[in-house]
Design an enzyme around this catalytic site. Structure first.
Site, PDB file in Angstrom:
ATOM      1  N   GLY A 115      18.515 -37.350  -3.738  1.00 37.28           N
ATOM      2  CA  GLY A 115      17.969 -36.672  -4.901  1.00 37.28           C
ATOM      3  C   GLY A 115      18.024 -37.458  -6.187  1.00 37.28           C
ATOM      4  O   GLY A 115      17.064 -37.493  -6.942  1.00 37.28           O
ATOM      5  N   GLU A 116      19.155 -38.104  -6.446  1.00 33.56           N
ATOM      6  CA  GLU A 116      19.301 -38.830  -7.705  1.00 33.56           C
ATOM      7  C   GLU A 116      18.304 -39.982  -7.827  1.00 33.56           C
ATOM      8  O   GLU A 116      17.915 -40.349  -8.922  1.00 33.56           O
ATOM      9  CB  GLU A 116      20.727 -39.352  -7.839  1.00 33.56           C
ATOM     10  N   ASP A 117      17.889 -40.539  -6.697  1.00 34.63           N
ATOM     11  CA  ASP A 117      16.960 -41.673  -6.704  1.00 34.63           C
ATOM     12  C   ASP A 117      15.505 -41.257  -6.856  1.00 34.63           C
ATOM     13  O   ASP A 117      14.751 -41.879  -7.593  1.00 34.63           O
ATOM     14  CB  ASP A 117      17.048 -42.458  -5.392  1.00 34.63           C
ATOM     15  N   THR A 118      15.104 -40.234  -6.113  1.00 31.01           N
ATOM     16  CA  THR A 118      13.670 -39.979  -5.975  1.00 31.01           C
ATOM     17  C   THR A 118      13.214 -38.567  -6.263  1.00 31.01           C
ATOM     18  O   THR A 118      12.014 -38.321  -6.303  1.00 31.01           O
ATOM     19  CB  THR A 118      13.209 -40.324  -4.543  1.00 31.01           C
ATOM     20  N   GLY A 162      27.145 -33.113  -1.324  1.00 31.42           N
ATOM     21  CA  GLY A 162      28.579 -33.290  -1.230  1.00 31.42           C
ATOM     22  C   GLY A 162      29.273 -32.131  -0.539  1.00 31.42           C
ATOM     23  O   GLY A 162      30.387 -32.270  -0.061  1.00 31.42           O
ATOM     24  N   GLU A 170      22.229 -36.191   7.775  1.00 28.40           N
ATOM     25  CA  GLU A 170      20.869 -35.689   8.005  1.00 28.40           C
ATOM     26  C   GLU A 170      20.107 -36.649   8.908  1.00 28.40           C
ATOM     27  O   GLU A 170      19.434 -36.222   9.846  1.00 28.40           O
ATOM     28  CB  GLU A 170      20.092 -35.583   6.682  1.00 28.40           C
TER      29      GLU A 170
END
Length: 177
Positions: free
Chosen positions: A36-39, A67, A101
């Site tokens: 999420g933080e990247d894309t 997390g 995942e």
């Protein structure tokens, strides 16, 4: 269902076609796996919107907290998807959540024939395959937290190698019309 993606000057064309393969409890056409933080606020959100615009039922876990323990509902979403799109980014391998995942997605590929399409967003397939470059640096950070879990680390390395060997899309390669 088969998802066809093609890049034409950074514009993605999406097409869906029927397919006969099915997972045990099909709920989604596509499952998106991403860091999420990247894309999330750029590539992934645009991809998700484009899939939805094409009436492709897509699961995105933006409401799940990174997390935390991976919930059975997430496992069900992965198992219930026809296609998994894995968006490998520079920090993807820094997340044990993402790697779990990935392992589950590959299990579904091997058990149910789920289609997997890797997308290499700002990373090279060889860097994912061999955990080198900035992608490897992120994995090294994660390794420090899992020093005593060599089996888990090896499972993740194997999953990264297997997924990176699949035919996918590399954002570093732009093909002319």
């Amino acid at each position: 269902m088969v998802l066809l993606m093609s890049s034409n000057s950074h514009n993605w064309k999406l097409m869906a076609a029927a397919s006969s393969s099915s997972s045990p409890q099909e709920k989604y056409d596509v499952f998106l796996s991403f860091r999420g933080e990247d894309t999330h606020n750029n590539f992934t959100s645009h991809l998700y919107a484009a899939l939805c615009q094409q009436m492709i039922n897509t699961f995105i876990d933006d409401e799940l907290k990174r997390g935390d323990q991976i919930s059975p509902s997430l496992w069900n979403a992965i198992e219930g998807s026809k296609i998994s799109l894995i968006i490998f980014s520079k920090e993807y391998s820094s997340s044990g959540w993402c790697l779990e995942e990935l392992v589950k997605i590959l299990e579904c590929k091997n058990s149910y024939g789920q289609t997997i399409i890797p997308v290499f967003y700002g990373v090279y397939p060889s860097h994912v395959r061999n955990q080198i470059g900035t992608f490897g640096d992120a994995f090294t950070k994660l390794e420090k937290h899992f020093k005593g879990s060599q089996e888990t680390l090896q499972r993740w390395r194997t999953a990264l190698r297997e997924a990176a060997n699949l035919s996918g899309f590399d954002s570093n390669v732009i093909k002319p019309n």
